[in-house]
Design a protein around this motif. Structure first.
Motif, PDB file in Angstrom:
ATOM      1  N   VAL B 146       0.831  -1.205   0.000  1.00  0.00           N
ATOM      2  CA  VAL B 146       0.000   0.000   0.000  1.00  0.00           C
ATOM      3  C   VAL B 146       0.865   1.255   0.000  1.00  0.00           C
ATOM      4  O   VAL B 146       0.647   2.185  -0.774  1.00  0.00           O
ATOM      5  CB  VAL B 146      -0.957  -0.002   1.221  1.00  0.00           C
ATOM      6  CG1 VAL B 146      -1.780   1.273   1.255  1.00  0.00           C
ATOM      7  CG2 VAL B 146      -1.884  -1.209   1.170  1.00  0.00           C
ATOM      8  N   VAL B 149       2.757   1.850  -3.416  1.00  0.00           N
ATOM      9  CA  VAL B 149       1.846   2.206  -4.511  1.00  0.00           C
ATOM     10  C   VAL B 149       1.321   3.626  -4.318  1.00  0.00           C
ATOM     11  O   VAL B 149       1.182   4.392  -5.265  1.00  0.00           O
ATOM     12  CB  VAL B 149       0.680   1.201  -4.623  1.00  0.00           C
ATOM     13  CG1 VAL B 149      -0.288   1.611  -5.727  1.00  0.00           C
ATOM     14  CG2 VAL B 149       1.204  -0.191  -4.897  1.00  0.00           C
ATOM     15  N   ARG B 150       1.064   3.979  -3.076  1.00  0.00           N
ATOM     16  CA  ARG B 150       0.613   5.337  -2.800  1.00  0.00           C
ATOM     17  C   ARG B 150       1.661   6.356  -3.267  1.00  0.00           C
ATOM     18  O   ARG B 150       1.340   7.336  -3.932  1.00  0.00           O
ATOM     19  CB  ARG B 150       0.383   5.508  -1.294  1.00  0.00           C
ATOM     20  CG  ARG B 150      -0.060   6.899  -0.972  1.00  0.00           C
ATOM     21  CD  ARG B 150      -0.009   7.183   0.509  1.00  0.00           C
ATOM     22  NE  ARG B 150      -0.862   8.329   0.793  1.00  0.00           N
ATOM     23  CZ  ARG B 150      -1.053   8.822   2.008  1.00  0.00           C
ATOM     24  NH1 ARG B 150      -0.470   8.266   3.039  1.00  0.00           N
ATOM     25  NH2 ARG B 150      -1.819   9.850   2.181  1.00  0.00           N
ATOM     26  N   ASP B 153       1.868   6.669  -7.018  1.00  0.00           N
ATOM     27  CA  ASP B 153       0.774   7.482  -7.557  1.00  0.00           C
ATOM     28  C   ASP B 153       1.094   8.974  -7.470  1.00  0.00           C
ATOM     29  O   ASP B 153       0.828   9.744  -8.381  1.00  0.00           O
ATOM     30  CB  ASP B 153      -0.520   7.176  -6.801  1.00  0.00           C
ATOM     31  CG  ASP B 153      -1.719   7.853  -7.455  1.00  0.00           C
ATOM     32  OD1 ASP B 153      -2.145   7.382  -8.524  1.00  0.00           O
ATOM     33  OD2 ASP B 153      -2.215   8.870  -6.916  1.00  0.00           O
ATOM     34  N   ARG B 154       1.687   9.341  -6.366  1.00  0.00           N
ATOM     35  CA  ARG B 154       2.072  10.733  -6.163  1.00  0.00           C
ATOM     36  C   ARG B 154       3.154  11.150  -7.174  1.00  0.00           C
ATOM     37  O   ARG B 154       3.133  12.237  -7.725  1.00  0.00           O
ATOM     38  CB  ARG B 154       2.588  10.851  -4.734  1.00  0.00           C
ATOM     39  CG  ARG B 154       2.702  12.216  -4.214  1.00  0.00           C
ATOM     40  CD  ARG B 154       1.713  12.514  -3.123  1.00  0.00           C
ATOM     41  NE  ARG B 154       2.290  13.608  -2.338  1.00  0.00           N
ATOM     42  CZ  ARG B 154       2.277  14.871  -2.745  1.00  0.00           C
ATOM     43  NH1 ARG B 154       1.676  15.209  -3.855  1.00  0.00           N
ATOM     44  NH2 ARG B 154       2.852  15.797  -2.015  1.00  0.00           N
ATOM     45  N   ASP B 183      -2.949 -12.777  -0.447  1.00  0.00           N
ATOM     46  CA  ASP B 183      -2.318 -11.897   0.533  1.00  0.00           C
ATOM     47  C   ASP B 183      -1.395 -10.863  -0.090  1.00  0.00           C
ATOM     48  O   ASP B 183      -0.640 -10.198   0.621  1.00  0.00           O
ATOM     49  CB  ASP B 183      -1.537 -12.720   1.567  1.00  0.00           C
ATOM     50  CG  ASP B 183      -2.412 -13.085   2.747  1.00  0.00           C
ATOM     51  OD1 ASP B 183      -3.382 -12.352   3.017  1.00  0.00           O
ATOM     52  OD2 ASP B 183      -2.136 -14.112   3.395  1.00  0.00           O
ATOM     53  N   MET B 184      -1.455 -10.735  -1.414  1.00  0.00           N
ATOM     54  CA  MET B 184      -0.658  -9.694  -2.065  1.00  0.00           C
ATOM     55  C   MET B 184      -1.416  -9.204  -3.292  1.00  0.00           C
ATOM     56  O   MET B 184      -1.992 -10.006  -4.022  1.00  0.00           O
ATOM     57  CB  MET B 184       0.719 -10.249  -2.474  1.00  0.00           C
ATOM     58  CG  MET B 184       1.630  -9.216  -3.109  1.00  0.00           C
ATOM     59  SD  MET B 184       3.277  -9.865  -3.462  1.00  0.00           S
ATOM     60  CE  MET B 184       4.138  -9.493  -1.930  1.00  0.00           C
ATOM     61  N   MET B 185      -1.401  -7.889  -3.482  1.00  0.00           N
ATOM     62  CA  MET B 185      -2.071  -7.335  -4.656  1.00  0.00           C
ATOM     63  C   MET B 185      -1.407  -7.886  -5.907  1.00  0.00           C
ATOM     64  O   MET B 185      -0.183  -8.006  -5.965  1.00  0.00           O
ATOM     65  CB  MET B 185      -1.965  -5.806  -4.644  1.00  0.00           C
ATOM     66  CG  MET B 185      -2.896  -5.158  -3.653  1.00  0.00           C
ATOM     67  SD  MET B 185      -2.843  -3.363  -3.782  1.00  0.00           S
ATOM     68  CE  MET B 185      -1.311  -2.996  -2.945  1.00  0.00           C
ATOM     69  N   ASP B 186      -2.213  -8.228  -6.903  1.00  0.00           N
ATOM     70  CA  ASP B 186      -1.610  -8.733  -8.137  1.00  0.00           C
ATOM     71  C   ASP B 186      -1.416  -7.595  -9.136  1.00  0.00           C
ATOM     72  O   ASP B 186      -1.754  -6.449  -8.866  1.00  0.00           O
ATOM     73  CB  ASP B 186      -2.412  -9.905  -8.709  1.00  0.00           C
ATOM     74  CG  ASP B 186      -3.827  -9.497  -9.069  1.00  0.00           C
ATOM     75  OD1 ASP B 186      -4.026  -8.359  -9.502  1.00  0.00           O
ATOM     76  OD2 ASP B 186      -4.732 -10.335  -8.901  1.00  0.00           O
ATOM     77  N   ASP B 189      -4.536  -5.629 -10.271  1.00  0.00           N
ATOM     78  CA  ASP B 189      -5.009  -4.711  -9.220  1.00  0.00           C
ATOM     79  C   ASP B 189      -4.242  -3.400  -9.279  1.00  0.00           C
ATOM     80  O   ASP B 189      -4.822  -2.315  -9.255  1.00  0.00           O
ATOM     81  CB  ASP B 189      -4.750  -5.305  -7.816  1.00  0.00           C
ATOM     82  CG  ASP B 189      -5.581  -6.547  -7.545  1.00  0.00           C
ATOM     83  OD1 ASP B 189      -6.646  -6.663  -8.165  1.00  0.00           O
ATOM     84  OD2 ASP B 189      -5.151  -7.380  -6.723  1.00  0.00           O
ATOM     85  N   GLU B 192      -4.716  -1.280 -12.490  1.00  0.00           N
ATOM     86  CA  GLU B 192      -6.038  -0.665 -12.470  1.00  0.00           C
ATOM     87  C   GLU B 192      -6.046   0.563 -11.546  1.00  0.00           C
ATOM     88  O   GLU B 192      -6.550   1.624 -11.897  1.00  0.00           O
ATOM     89  CB  GLU B 192      -7.051  -1.701 -11.987  1.00  0.00           C
ATOM     90  CG  GLU B 192      -8.489  -1.220 -11.998  1.00  0.00           C
ATOM     91  CD  GLU B 192      -9.352  -2.082 -11.085  1.00  0.00           C
ATOM     92  OE1 GLU B 192      -9.099  -3.296 -10.976  1.00  0.00           O
ATOM     93  OE2 GLU B 192     -10.272  -1.505 -10.456  1.00  0.00           O
ATOM     94  N   ILE B 193      -5.446   0.409 -10.383  1.00  0.00           N
ATOM     95  CA  ILE B 193      -5.433   1.498  -9.410  1.00  0.00           C
ATOM     96  C   ILE B 193      -4.577   2.667  -9.897  1.00  0.00           C
ATOM     97  O   ILE B 193      -4.973   3.818  -9.788  1.00  0.00           O
ATOM     98  CB  ILE B 193      -4.943   0.974  -8.040  1.00  0.00           C
ATOM     99  CG1 ILE B 193      -6.029   0.095  -7.400  1.00  0.00           C
ATOM    100  CG2 ILE B 193      -4.591   2.136  -7.112  1.00  0.00           C
ATOM    101  CD1 ILE B 193      -5.600  -0.629  -6.158  1.00  0.00           C
ATOM    102  N   LEU B 194      -3.421   2.370 -10.453  1.00  0.00           N
ATOM    103  CA  LEU B 194      -2.507   3.446 -10.868  1.00  0.00           C
ATOM    104  C   LEU B 194      -2.855   4.031 -12.236  1.00  0.00           C
ATOM    105  O   LEU B 194      -2.424   5.132 -12.561  1.00  0.00           O
ATOM    106  CB  LEU B 194      -1.062   2.937 -10.891  1.00  0.00           C
ATOM    107  CG  LEU B 194      -0.402   2.667  -9.540  1.00  0.00           C
ATOM    108  CD1 LEU B 194       0.955   2.009  -9.739  1.00  0.00           C
ATOM    109  CD2 LEU B 194      -0.246   3.948  -8.732  1.00  0.00           C
TER     110      LEU B 194
END
Lengths: 78, 263
Positions: B146, B149-150, B153-154, B183-186, B189, B192-194
């Motif tokens: 998390v 990735v945050r 994004d910034r 237990d881990m973002m693939d 995921d 899509e988020i970024l």
């Protein structure tokens, strides 16, 4: 190691991350959000009988764009 | 005219330097002339990952302050002569470089080399701004966490504000066993988020530590799957359209263990 029904933390990670990024991208801090909520509530209160203690706002993503959602419960007028 | 690519991440410790060293080495193996620029002034490390720390005489600050010529500061890699390193200064801080100076330096290097890879420091301050100023492209390194990735994004937002459109991402330290058990973002995921193009995925691998211990980038090991991941990334930078690597097939016993919940 924890049994499988305790795991699946990926979903939690994804949900938390989504929310964090929405706020980061809009530069909307929790304090600013609270201020906005208060202002909105006051405006609504002028026109409607809002159940102020249940009034909630939140930001979410709708397809490609952000949306501000408000839950505005009204007091029973009868 | 060569291409300058900045390798950046926002968050520290996600593998920027290792990534820079390996992509640089892989491009050199493909026959390109490559210079690696360590822009992490005060926290020099690219030389160590490359195993070239004993050869440093001058550094990037000496070059911009005109105590030496560029060619005097460039260190030739001992394995591939078409790969060179411009080391960071270790005893100075980020304020030792000005954006204008870095821009001119990168421009000069572009006339000599096919690729200039700039290893950015962590953070979003002056050092980061210096690292991106001369670049035409950007690569963001992140991990499936998390916090990483945050920050990625910034950084995407800041790169775009700095005129670097369409950065691409490398997802480092993927653990297929953890992805499989949820237990881990693939990869999907995170993409899509970024909302960003993927340049490659790199499996988590103990051998990276071994290779850093030795000062030998893992792409030099032709049998390593992690090395292969970096070689594929280099080929994508060269414009090849390669499918993503399968980061490890699940063994039958593993699968049974997972299904009954003991793995």
């Amino acid at each position: 190691m924890a049994p499988f029904w305790w795991r699946r933390s990926k979903k939690t990670a994804k949900e938390r991350l989504r929310l964090i990024l929405i706020h980061d991208r809009m530069e909307l801090t929790p304090a600013k959000m609270e201020e906005l909520k208060k202002d909105l509530r006051d405006v609504l209160q002028k026109h409607l009988d809002v159940k102020t203690e249940e009034f909630e706002i939140s930001v979410s993503r709708k397809r490609d764009s952000m949306a501000l959602e408000a839950d505005i419960p009204l007091k029973d007028s009868r | 005219m060569g291409k300058a690519i900045v390798i950046t991440s926002g968050k520290g410790g996600v593998g920027k330097t290792t990534t820079t060293a390996n992509i640089g080495m892989a491009l050199a193996i493909l026959g390109r002339s490559v210079v690696l620029v360590d822009a992490d002034i005060g926290l020099r490390n690219l030389d160590v990952v490359m195993g070239l720390e004993n050869r440093i005489v001058y550094d990037v600050v000496d070059v911009v302050e005109e105590r030496c010529r560029i060619d005097q500061a460039l260190i030739k890699d001992k394995r591939h002569r078409n790969l060179l390193l411009l080391p960071a200064a270790q005893t100075r801080d980020k304020s030792a470089l000005k954006q204008e100076q870095v821009k001119d330096l990168i421009q000069e290097l572009r006339e000599e080399f096919d690729y200039i890879l700039i290893d950015s420091p962590a953070g979003i301050e002056q050092g980061f701004k210096n690292a991106i100023v001369g670049a035409q492209e950007a690569v963001i390194v992140t991990t499936p966490e998390v916090s990483a990735v945050r920050d990625a994004d910034r950084i995407i937002g800041m790169l775009e504000a700095g005129g670097l459109k369409d950065p691409r991402v490398i997802i480092n330290r993927i653990r297929q066993d953890m992805v499989r058990r949820g237990d881990m973002m693939d990869i999907d995921d995170m993409i899509e988020i970024l909302a960003i193009d993927l340049l490659g995925i790199v499996p988590d691998d103990e051998d990276i530590i071994v290779s850093t211990n030795k000062g030998e980038p893992i792409v030099l090991n032709s049998k390593s799957r992690t090395g292969e991941a970096f070689r594929n990334i280099a080929r994508r930078i060269e414009g090849e359209d390669l499918p993503l690597m399968n980061t490890g097939r699940e063994k039958f016993v593993q699968r049974i263990k997972r299904m009954i919940g003991i793995s």
